[in-house]
Design a protein around this motif. Structure first.
Motif, PDB file in Angstrom:
ATOM      1  N   PRO A 295       0.905  -0.680  -0.025  1.00 59.43           N
ATOM      2  CA  PRO A 295       0.279   0.082   0.144  1.00 59.43           C
ATOM      3  C   PRO A 295       0.514   1.101  -0.096  1.00 59.43           C
ATOM      4  N   ASP A 296       0.518   2.524  -0.549  1.00 57.94           N
ATOM      5  CA  ASP A 296       0.681   3.435  -0.473  1.00 57.94           C
ATOM      6  C   ASP A 296       1.002   3.877   0.583  1.00 57.94           C
ATOM      7  N   LEU A 302       1.440   0.952  -4.043  1.00 57.50           N
ATOM      8  CA  LEU A 302       2.227   1.163  -5.008  1.00 57.50           C
ATOM      9  C   LEU A 302       3.247   0.422  -6.007  1.00 57.50           C
ATOM     10  N   PHE A 303       2.979  -1.248  -5.375  1.00 60.93           N
ATOM     11  CA  PHE A 303       3.668  -2.054  -6.198  1.00 60.93           C
ATOM     12  C   PHE A 303       3.326  -3.898  -5.363  1.00 60.93           C
ATOM     13  N   VAL A 328       1.244   4.221 -10.947  1.00 55.43           N
ATOM     14  CA  VAL A 328       1.807   4.987  -9.562  1.00 55.43           C
ATOM     15  C   VAL A 328       2.186   7.195  -9.939  1.00 55.43           C
ATOM     16  N   ALA A 329       1.791   7.610  -8.871  1.00 49.54           N
ATOM     17  CA  ALA A 329       2.739   8.880  -9.122  1.00 49.54           C
ATOM     18  C   ALA A 329       4.715   9.397  -9.113  1.00 49.54           C
ATOM     19  N   PRO A 330       4.632   9.793  -9.878  1.00 49.29           N
ATOM     20  CA  PRO A 330       5.981  10.124  -9.561  1.00 49.29           C
ATOM     21  C   PRO A 330       6.937  10.088  -8.107  1.00 49.29           C
ATOM     22  N   GLY A 336      11.640   2.785  -6.608  1.00 47.40           N
ATOM     23  CA  GLY A 336      12.683   3.784  -5.907  1.00 47.40           C
ATOM     24  C   GLY A 336      12.566   2.297  -4.883  1.00 47.40           C
ATOM     25  N   ALA A 337      11.162   2.530  -4.202  1.00 46.70           N
ATOM     26  CA  ALA A 337      10.608   1.941  -3.232  1.00 46.70           C
ATOM     27  C   ALA A 337      10.561   0.375  -3.535  1.00 46.70           C
TER      28      ALA A 337
END
Length: 397
Positions: A295-296, A302-303, A328-330, A336-337
């Motif tokens: 989750p974001d 997120l992924f 997914v927003a920049p 990176g996550a």
């Protein structure tokens, strides 16, 4: 036995033989059809040189020097915005052949209740102005908008039952908004009063563009709905709508990119029961289909992570983390996550980050991909469909 009986027996034998031969021929055709349908040689981003989309297939036929993974954004020119020449192809993004993509829809509270389940792909924050909510439902950039004109004013209570009869054509959702007496376009709600309506059908999805058959069905059914509420639709020209739909779908197809990172067990395969506990401690949510999502923190994803085995399997020796790039927003730095999570899992699970050919995936290659992901996001911004935006989620989820 008479000659006539002998002739009948011979004819029957020929007929039976013909049936057997015909069935064998049909079986052969069916087998070849299945082989053509399920045998494909996808271009693998880990083996690309950037010159030919067929190099991935050539790699399977002979030795090829290994290259680090890249997200090919094209070497010539960036993608033009959607309002440019519709003949320009949008095919510069090469999806990663890593694992099946199953993006998870965002979850959370939705505002206000309209004709139901036709809310945007991602919920907007509570307190969002009605005009902004209306634009997220009927968006001139990705929807074909059909005005519905009538005399006087209509209450939402009368409109909603009729509109609920037409919610989609094919796999294309249809949304409605109304021009309220307050002077703003807004989602149609019970108790509202509207002097004009607009219907919007999404012109493309991740899989297909709006086609002539779907558009004809839309027009026919919308006229019936309009008659029910005493309105007259202003139907746009089909040729223009089809051209816009194909242009939008070229953009979607050209930016339907997923990036995968694999983890290989250094020792014995992981037990699924133990693995689930480790992934939950890492922060993953377990989905009903057995997949895992990170989750974001704002109701989105997120992924995702796949164990690459069926639900009934007891062990696995390979995990795949997958980023659905346009969703997914920049600002959330999904890539990176995902890399950070993969590195933490290598310590927790005694694993190694590898590519699709079981070769270690090193930091320089990951940094190169990160830079290319940034270019990808710039291209989406230039086309007014930023990654992770409501527009992007409606198109790619």
């Amino acid at each position: 036995m008479t000659d006539f009986q002998m002739s009948l027996i011979a004819a029957a034998g020929v007929f039976v033989g013909g049936v057997v031969v015909y069935n064998k021929w049909q079986e052969y055709r069916a087998r070849k059809s299945v082989e053509r349908a399920f045998t494909s040689e996808h271009d693998d981003v880990l083996m690309r040189s950037g010159d030919s989309p067929l190099e991935g297939a050539a790699a399977e036929r002979g030795p090829v020097e290994r290259q680090e993974p890249v997200l090919d954004l094209g070497a010539e020119t960036p993608l033009a915005p959607l309002d440019l020449d519709p003949g320009v192809p949008h095919d510069s993004i090469a999806p990663v052949a890593a694992a099946p993509v199953e993006p998870a829809p965002a979850s959370g509270p939705r505002t206000p209740t309209t004709i139901a389940s036709l809310a945007p792909a991602t919920p907007l924050p509570e307190g969002t102005p009605p005009a902004e909510l209306a634009e997220s439902l009927v968006d001139p950039l990705i929807d074909c908008i059909i005005p519905l004109n009538f005399e006087g004013a209509l209450r939402g209570d009368k409109i909603l039952p009729a509109l609920s009869k037409l919610r989609r054509v094919g796999n294309k959702p249809i949304h409605y908004v109304g021009f309220a007496v307050s002077g703003d376009w807004e989602p149609i709600v019970h108790g509202g009063v509207y002097t004009k309506l607009q219907a919007g059908v999404q012109m493309a999805t991740r899989t297909t563009a709006l086609n002539e058959i779907e558009y004809s069905e839309l027009v026919t059914r919308l006229r019936a709905v309009a008659d029910e509420i005493g309105a007259e639709p202003e139907v746009p020209d089909m040729i223009e709508v089809m051209s816009e739909a194909r242009t939008l779908h070229r953009f979607v197809a050209g930016h339907d990119a997923q990036l995968g990172v694999n983890l290989a067990a250094n020792g014995a395969p992981w037990a699924i029961s133990t693995l689930i506990q480790a992934l939950e401690k890492q922060g993953f949510d377990v989905r009903p289909d057995g997949k895992f999502s990170m989750p974001d923190g704002q109701g989105g994803v997120l992924f995702t992570l796949s164990t690459n085995v069926t639900l009934g399997a007891d062990t696995t020796n390979r995990l795949t983390l997958l980023l659905d790039v346009p969703c997914v927003a920049p600002s959330r730095d999904g890539f990176g996550a995902m890399v950070k999570c993969a590195k933490e899992l290598t310590q927790r699970l005694d694993a190694t980050i590898v590519d699709d050919f079981e070769q270690p995936l090193l930091d320089p290659a990951l940094e190169e991909i990160k830079g290319q992901v940034a270019e990808f996001y710039e291209e989406m911004d230039a086309s007014d469909i930023p990654a992770g935006s409501t527009r992007a989620l409606r198109l790619f989820v």
